[in-house]
Design a protein around this motif. Sequence first.
Motif, PDB file in Angstrom:
ATOM      1  N   ALA A   6       0.819  -1.209   0.000  1.00  0.00           N
ATOM      2  CA  ALA A   6       0.000   0.000   0.000  1.00  0.00           C
ATOM      3  C   ALA A   6       0.858   1.267   0.000  1.00  0.00           C
ATOM      4  CB  ALA A   6      -0.943   0.006   1.203  1.00  0.00           C
ATOM      5  N   GLY A   7       2.175   1.106   0.249  1.00  0.00           N
ATOM      6  CA  GLY A   7       3.089   2.238   0.187  1.00  0.00           C
ATOM      7  C   GLY A   7       3.647   2.717   1.510  1.00  0.00           C
ATOM      8  N   PHE A   8       3.418   1.967   2.580  1.00  0.00           N
ATOM      9  CA  PHE A   8       3.978   2.304   3.891  1.00  0.00           C
ATOM     10  C   PHE A   8       5.243   1.471   4.071  1.00  0.00           C
ATOM     11  CE2 PHE A   8      -0.615   2.956   4.219  1.00  0.00           C
ATOM     12  CZ  PHE A   8      -0.665   4.248   4.702  1.00  0.00           C
ATOM     13  N   THR A   9       6.412   2.096   3.923  1.00  0.00           N
ATOM     14  CA  THR A   9       7.670   1.349   3.907  1.00  0.00           C
ATOM     15  C   THR A   9       8.658   1.896   4.938  1.00  0.00           C
ATOM     16  OG1 THR A   9       8.836   2.749   2.308  1.00  0.00           O
ATOM     17  CG2 THR A   9       7.341   1.066   1.416  1.00  0.00           C
ATOM     18  N   SER A  10       9.755   1.171   5.124  1.00  0.00           N
ATOM     19  CA  SER A  10      10.789   1.597   6.067  1.00  0.00           C
ATOM     20  C   SER A  10      11.489   2.874   5.605  1.00  0.00           C
ATOM     21  CB  SER A  10      11.804   0.478   6.282  1.00  0.00           C
ATOM     22  OG  SER A  10      12.407   0.138   5.052  1.00  0.00           O
ATOM     23  N   SER A  11      11.405   3.198   4.331  1.00  0.00           N
ATOM     24  CA  SER A  11      12.029   4.430   3.838  1.00  0.00           C
ATOM     25  C   SER A  11      11.012   5.564   3.668  1.00  0.00           C
ATOM     26  CB  SER A  11      12.755   4.164   2.518  1.00  0.00           C
ATOM     27  OG  SER A  11      11.877   3.641   1.562  1.00  0.00           O
ATOM     28  N   GLY A  12       9.805   5.374   4.156  1.00  0.00           N
ATOM     29  CA  GLY A  12       8.775   6.413   4.088  1.00  0.00           C
ATOM     30  C   GLY A  12       7.609   6.004   3.205  1.00  0.00           C
ATOM     31  N   ILE A  13       6.745   6.953   2.949  1.00  0.00           N
ATOM     32  CA  ILE A  13       5.562   6.712   2.134  1.00  0.00           C
ATOM     33  C   ILE A  13       5.934   6.817   0.661  1.00  0.00           C
ATOM     34  CG2 ILE A  13       3.318   7.704   1.484  1.00  0.00           C
ATOM     35  CD1 ILE A  13       2.842   8.244   4.446  1.00  0.00           C
ATOM     36  N   THR A  14       5.520   5.819  -0.106  1.00  0.00           N
ATOM     37  CA  THR A  14       5.832   5.759  -1.527  1.00  0.00           C
ATOM     38  C   THR A  14       4.938   6.712  -2.314  1.00  0.00           C
ATOM     39  OG1 THR A  14       6.403   3.427  -1.241  1.00  0.00           O
ATOM     40  CG2 THR A  14       6.025   4.189  -3.503  1.00  0.00           C
ATOM     41  N   GLY A  15       5.569   7.555  -3.146  1.00  0.00           N
ATOM     42  CA  GLY A  15       4.820   8.494  -3.976  1.00  0.00           C
ATOM     43  C   GLY A  15       3.894   7.765  -4.940  1.00  0.00           C
ATOM     44  N   GLY A  16       2.706   8.301  -5.147  1.00  0.00           N
ATOM     45  CA  GLY A  16       1.741   7.728  -6.071  1.00  0.00           C
ATOM     46  C   GLY A  16       1.026   6.495  -5.554  1.00  0.00           C
ATOM     47  N   SER A  17       1.226   6.151  -4.298  1.00  0.00           N
ATOM     48  CA  SER A  17       0.626   4.942  -3.715  1.00  0.00           C
ATOM     49  C   SER A  17      -0.660   5.267  -2.967  1.00  0.00           C
ATOM     50  CB  SER A  17       1.619   4.307  -2.732  1.00  0.00           C
ATOM     51  OG  SER A  17       1.818   5.180  -1.620  1.00  0.00           O
ATOM     52  N   LEU A  18      -1.347   4.225  -2.519  1.00  0.00           N
ATOM     53  CA  LEU A  18      -2.504   4.391  -1.655  1.00  0.00           C
ATOM     54  C   LEU A  18      -2.096   5.166  -0.406  1.00  0.00           C
ATOM     55  CD1 LEU A  18      -5.438   3.798  -0.792  1.00  0.00           C
ATOM     56  CD2 LEU A  18      -4.619   1.604   0.089  1.00  0.00           C
ATOM     57  N   ALA A  19      -0.916   4.869   0.117  1.00  0.00           N
ATOM     58  CA  ALA A  19      -0.421   5.567   1.310  1.00  0.00           C
ATOM     59  C   ALA A  19      -0.313   7.067   1.074  1.00  0.00           C
ATOM     60  CB  ALA A  19       0.937   5.000   1.719  1.00  0.00           C
ATOM     61  N   SER A  20       0.212   7.462  -0.073  1.00  0.00           N
ATOM     62  CA  SER A  20       0.353   8.895  -0.340  1.00  0.00           C
ATOM     63  C   SER A  20      -1.012   9.556  -0.524  1.00  0.00           C
ATOM     64  CB  SER A  20       1.264   9.160  -1.536  1.00  0.00           C
ATOM     65  OG  SER A  20       0.695   8.717  -2.734  1.00  0.00           O
ATOM     66  N   SER A  21      -1.947   8.845  -1.114  1.00  0.00           N
ATOM     67  CA  SER A  21      -3.313   9.376  -1.245  1.00  0.00           C
ATOM     68  C   SER A  21      -3.961   9.561   0.117  1.00  0.00           C
ATOM     69  CB  SER A  21      -4.181   8.439  -2.089  1.00  0.00           C
ATOM     70  OG  SER A  21      -3.713   8.373  -3.399  1.00  0.00           O
ATOM     71  N   MET A  22      -3.777   8.572   0.996  1.00  0.00           N
ATOM     72  CA  MET A  22      -4.329   8.671   2.345  1.00  0.00           C
ATOM     73  C   MET A  22      -3.713   9.844   3.097  1.00  0.00           C
ATOM     74  SD  MET A  22      -4.517   4.729   3.680  1.00  0.00           S
ATOM     75  CE  MET A  22      -4.837   5.268   5.356  1.00  0.00           C
ATOM     76  N   MET A  23      -2.383   9.988   2.982  1.00  0.00           N
ATOM     77  CA  MET A  23      -1.695  11.063   3.679  1.00  0.00           C
ATOM     78  C   MET A  23      -2.201  12.416   3.186  1.00  0.00           C
ATOM     79  SD  MET A  23       2.386  11.795   4.093  1.00  0.00           S
ATOM     80  CE  MET A  23       2.653  12.258   2.396  1.00  0.00           C
ATOM     81  N   SER A  24      -2.346  12.562   1.893  1.00  0.00           N
ATOM     82  CA  SER A  24      -2.818  13.816   1.312  1.00  0.00           C
ATOM     83  C   SER A  24      -4.233  14.143   1.783  1.00  0.00           C
ATOM     84  CB  SER A  24      -2.775  13.719  -0.215  1.00  0.00           C
ATOM     85  OG  SER A  24      -3.278  14.881  -0.807  1.00  0.00           O
TER      86      SER A  24
END
Length: 107
Positions: free
Chosen positions: A9-27
């Motif tokens: 979903a884009g939640f990784t050890s190096s941060g939130i992956t751009g263009g992912s579900l995670a980045s959409s949620m964060m936004s």
Amino acid sequence: MSDQNVHKAGFTSSGITGGSLASSMMSREARESGGGVRSGGPTSTLQEMGAKGSTHSSGFTSSGISSGSRASGMMSLEARSHGGGTPRGGTTSTVQSISMGGKGGRR
């Protein structure tokens, strides 16, 4: 499986992956709260777990929330603060949904 789903979903050890579900949620969460992502909310909780690979050990599993776990404590606290139920789109339901491979109530 749950840690893999959180990572996908884009939640990784190096941060939130751009263009992912995670980045959409964060936004979305930042817009709804006036510019920031609140501590303890769905995005920050998932990012913490994604960075540590601790979704399953926290009690969010592919078969549901484990009794006596951090996840069950979160669910109980959230239910009490909302009059007895966990709200759709709340932290507990979002984290559980994503850990099971869903979209966390988001579209």
